[in-house]
Design a protein around this motif. Structure first.
Motif, PDB file in Angstrom:
ATOM      1  N   GLY A   1     -31.120  46.549  16.612  1.00  0.00           N
ATOM      2  CA  GLY A   1     -31.984  45.873  15.645  1.00  0.00           C
ATOM      3  C   GLY A   1     -31.243  45.635  14.355  1.00  0.00           C
ATOM      4  O   GLY A   1     -30.025  45.851  14.254  1.00  0.00           O
ATOM      5  N   TYR A   2     -31.973  45.214  13.359  1.00  0.00           N
ATOM      6  CA  TYR A   2     -31.379  44.877  12.072  1.00  0.00           C
ATOM      7  C   TYR A   2     -30.688  46.097  11.466  1.00  0.00           C
ATOM      8  O   TYR A   2     -31.316  47.122  11.254  1.00  0.00           O
ATOM      9  CB  TYR A   2     -32.480  44.361  11.150  1.00  0.00           C
ATOM     10  CG  TYR A   2     -32.014  43.944   9.770  1.00  0.00           C
ATOM     11  CD1 TYR A   2     -31.120  42.890   9.604  1.00  0.00           C
ATOM     12  CD2 TYR A   2     -32.472  44.600   8.647  1.00  0.00           C
ATOM     13  CE1 TYR A   2     -30.699  42.502   8.347  1.00  0.00           C
ATOM     14  CE2 TYR A   2     -32.068  44.221   7.375  1.00  0.00           C
ATOM     15  CZ  TYR A   2     -31.175  43.171   7.237  1.00  0.00           C
ATOM     16  OH  TYR A   2     -30.757  42.799   5.988  1.00  0.00           O
ATOM     17  N   VAL A   3     -29.396  45.977  11.215  1.00  0.00           N
ATOM     18  CA  VAL A   3     -28.517  47.016  10.647  1.00  0.00           C
ATOM     19  C   VAL A   3     -28.737  48.380  11.298  1.00  0.00           C
ATOM     20  O   VAL A   3     -28.727  49.418  10.635  1.00  0.00           O
ATOM     21  CB  VAL A   3     -28.630  47.108   9.107  1.00  0.00           C
ATOM     22  CG1 VAL A   3     -28.123  45.849   8.452  1.00  0.00           C
ATOM     23  CG2 VAL A   3     -30.048  47.393   8.646  1.00  0.00           C
ATOM     24  N   ALA A   4     -28.926  48.396  12.612  1.00  0.00           N
ATOM     25  CA  ALA A   4     -29.136  49.656  13.326  1.00  0.00           C
ATOM     26  C   ALA A   4     -28.327  49.667  14.612  1.00  0.00           C
ATOM     27  O   ALA A   4     -28.254  48.669  15.333  1.00  0.00           O
ATOM     28  CB  ALA A   4     -30.613  49.853  13.639  1.00  0.00           C
ATOM     29  N   LEU A   5     -27.711  50.821  14.891  1.00  0.00           N
ATOM     30  CA  LEU A   5     -26.923  51.006  16.103  1.00  0.00           C
ATOM     31  C   LEU A   5     -27.420  52.233  16.855  1.00  0.00           C
ATOM     32  O   LEU A   5     -27.860  53.210  16.257  1.00  0.00           O
ATOM     33  CB  LEU A   5     -25.437  51.190  15.763  1.00  0.00           C
ATOM     34  CG  LEU A   5     -24.719  49.989  15.144  1.00  0.00           C
ATOM     35  CD1 LEU A   5     -23.330  50.404  14.636  1.00  0.00           C
ATOM     36  CD2 LEU A   5     -24.593  48.848  16.138  1.00  0.00           C
ATOM     37  N   SER A   6     -27.348  52.150  18.179  1.00  0.00           N
ATOM     38  CA  SER A   6     -27.669  53.284  19.041  1.00  0.00           C
ATOM     39  C   SER A   6     -26.361  53.857  19.572  1.00  0.00           C
ATOM     40  O   SER A   6     -25.519  53.127  20.098  1.00  0.00           O
ATOM     41  CB  SER A   6     -28.550  52.824  20.208  1.00  0.00           C
ATOM     42  OG  SER A   6     -28.706  53.864  21.151  1.00  0.00           O
TER      43      SER A   6
END
Length: 230
Positions: free
Chosen positions: A139-144
């Motif tokens: 998602g927006y500025v998110a990493l898993s």
């Protein structure tokens, strides 16, 4: 991973008492430096930016609920919401300090936690336990960041490990040495999510991880993974 919660009582009043004791310990700068949570360390930054805001909301809602003058169904709902946010962070903090070689049993007890029970168990070779990483945008500025045991291919954390220390850096030049990664967090389950500031969108971030056992000992580094912040 099954998390041992026996040290954390079921009573709301008792839980607040333990949390308050931990917070009082962490409000002393010398205490924080002693256990590796100084304000200028990655662990200290995580505590200040993630734990403290959630603690403030939890403490406020608990005090509202605990007063007979303001104990309403809405106050209870607000407290439950705050507990769902803060308690996982508090358990993560407990797992981190319990596993750290910097934290003595006396410091654990000063924070309201039980001391470690040494000896009597098999010593597992964390120095030969390898970890593999996989990073993807969510998602927006998110990493898993997902991780697994290289030998078994399983993402379930073995009982003798506390979790994975995941380190990362945003850098305009390639990072080839994991020891040069500047931010670290202990992940007690896979995957973990990492959120970045909006101004970092499009930047390159480098990741590596290694297992940590319950004595605070660290395993070998994973390969470095590279991702673009979405």
């Amino acid at each position: 991973m099954a998390v041992n919660r026996h040290w954390f009582p079921y009573s709301r009043d008792a839980r607040y008492g333990i949390v308050s004791k931990t917070a009082a310990f962490m409000n002393v700068a010398d205490n924080r430096s002693l256990i590796g949570f100084g304000a200028d360390t990655p662990s200290g930054e995580w505590y200040d930016s993630v734990c403290v805001p959630a603690l403030d909301v939890y403490s406020t809602t608990y005090r509202t609920w605990s007063s007979l003058a303001t104990r309403t169904p809405l106050a209870l709902d607000n407290l439950k919401d705050a507990e769902r946010v803060y308690f996982p962070l508090y358990r993560q903090f407990h797992a981190t300090v319990k596993a750290s070689a910097l934290v003595s049993n006396s410091s654990l007890e000063a924070m309201g936690f039980p001391p470690r029970h040494e000896g009597g168990g098999q010593r597992h070779p964390v120095n030969r336990t390898f970890i593999d990483l996989s990073v993807r945008p969510i998602g927006y500025v998110a990493l898993s960041v997902a991780f697994e045991n290289r030998d078994t291919g399983s993402s379930v954390i073995p009982y003798y490990l506390t979790g994975a220390v995941v380190s990362h850096s945003v850098s305009t030049t390639p990072v080839t040495d994991p020891n040069h990664l500047t931010h670290s967090r202990l992940a007690t389950r896979s995957p973990m999510r990492i959120f970045f500031e909006p101004e970092l969108r499009g930047a390159t971030v480098y990741f590596a991880a290694r297992w940590q056992n319950r004595r605070g000992e660290l395993g070998p580094w994973s390969d470095i993974s590279v991702a673009i912040i979405p």
